[in-house]
Design an enzyme around this catalytic site. Sequence first.
Site, PDB file in Angstrom:
ATOM      1  N   ARG A  16       7.552  -0.145 -17.626  1.00 53.00           N
ATOM      2  CA  ARG A  16       6.845  -0.449 -16.336  1.00 53.00           C
ATOM      3  C   ARG A  16       7.537   0.204 -15.172  1.00 53.00           C
ATOM      4  O   ARG A  16       6.840   1.229 -14.925  1.00 53.00           O
ATOM      5  CB  ARG A  16       6.475  -1.907 -16.160  1.00 53.00           C
ATOM      6  CG  ARG A  16       5.177  -2.228 -15.122  1.00 53.00           C
ATOM      7  CD  ARG A  16       5.826  -2.414 -13.850  1.00 53.00           C
ATOM      8  NE  ARG A  16       7.011  -3.244 -13.377  1.00 53.00           N
ATOM      9  CZ  ARG A  16       7.539  -3.154 -12.411  1.00 53.00           C
ATOM     10  NH1 ARG A  16       6.993  -2.426 -11.360  1.00 53.00           N
ATOM     11  NH2 ARG A  16       8.703  -4.147 -12.111  1.00 53.00           N
ATOM     12  N   ASP A  17       8.497  -0.437 -14.654  1.00 56.63           N
ATOM     13  CA  ASP A  17       9.055   0.301 -13.467  1.00 56.63           C
ATOM     14  C   ASP A  17       9.563   1.676 -13.860  1.00 56.63           C
ATOM     15  O   ASP A  17       9.721   2.472 -12.961  1.00 56.63           O
ATOM     16  CB  ASP A  17      10.327  -0.431 -13.229  1.00 56.63           C
ATOM     17  CG  ASP A  17      10.389  -0.351 -11.643  1.00 56.63           C
ATOM     18  OD1 ASP A  17       9.854   0.400 -10.884  1.00 56.63           O
ATOM     19  OD2 ASP A  17      11.461  -1.112 -11.097  1.00 56.63           O
ATOM     20  N   CYS A 240      10.255   4.378  -7.455  1.00 55.80           N
ATOM     21  CA  CYS A 240       9.124   3.769  -6.814  1.00 55.80           C
ATOM     22  C   CYS A 240       8.082   4.326  -5.997  1.00 55.80           C
ATOM     23  O   CYS A 240       8.734   4.965  -5.000  1.00 55.80           O
ATOM     24  CB  CYS A 240       9.881   2.443  -6.046  1.00 55.80           C
ATOM     25  SG  CYS A 240       8.350   1.208  -5.108  1.00 55.80           S
TER      26      CYS A 240
END
Length: 303
Positions: A16-17, A240
């Site tokens: 995910r990240d 991010c």
Amino acid sequence: MSAIPSQVLVTESSPRDGLQSLGALVPTEAKARLIDDLSVAGIKSFDAVSFVNPKAVPQMADGAGVIAAVQNREGVELGGLVPNMKGFEAAIEAGVDTIGLLTAASDEFNQRNINATVDEAMHRIRRILLEVPRGVATRSYISTATHCPFEGDQDPDWVAHLAGTLVEWGSDTVYLGDTIGKATPSHIEILLEHVLEEVPVEKVGIHLHDTYGQALANTTVALEHGVARMDTSAGGLGGCPYAPGATGNLATEDLLYMLDGMGIEHGARLPDVARVARDFCEEQGLDYNSRAGKALLASQERE
């Protein structure tokens, strides 16, 4: 200060990240295979997918498909990050084991990340916590817990207040995120001193990025405070989309190497994790960024 734990829970965030900021889409089957291969290597907890607006984060548009494609579910916990009630409903329908709930300490970051102020995000979380079905765990993330790329240093008292409130509302755990990887051990020391006045240590986890190379040192501080829940990313994958310049989480292999050296149990096999992560990175054309993994694999190839 609590005793260093004898065992820690390592939650793997690479599916995910680790992938959410990539421009090129990673096939659903490859994401599921990464989870399966890492679970065979001994990792049993995954921050696997998110259920967000696919226009905002196209890489995460196939969350339900990834969950469905994972073959090895026995003893494996798959988590899905949700920013709102719509995402929560999709996550429950997909069959996740853990719901990840998201706020930040910073209003500006929160607005850019999930289009809500901190206050609005907290109210979303409270509503979701009231609806979580029995048998589904919850973990709440507080992003920018030490630094925000837009607002600068964050107030540890404020973060502690948010963490205490989330636990009071029923969140099983709270994870503190150094989203841009700017914290040093002194920042983590001060943050944990405040947070642990509000939240039992067994409910606290850390989610550290390694942008400034401080994540292992910061993890040591957390261990010295008794924190035994840690997010990592195999191969150091990640970043991010709303934190310019931030690199990936602490590499899983780097953490495992340190834990092995400290005699702390974690359940994973470092050589297998390194091989899985390196092979995945090579297959997807990604940089493999684990220092421990590179060193270990190179030494094995010389033998």
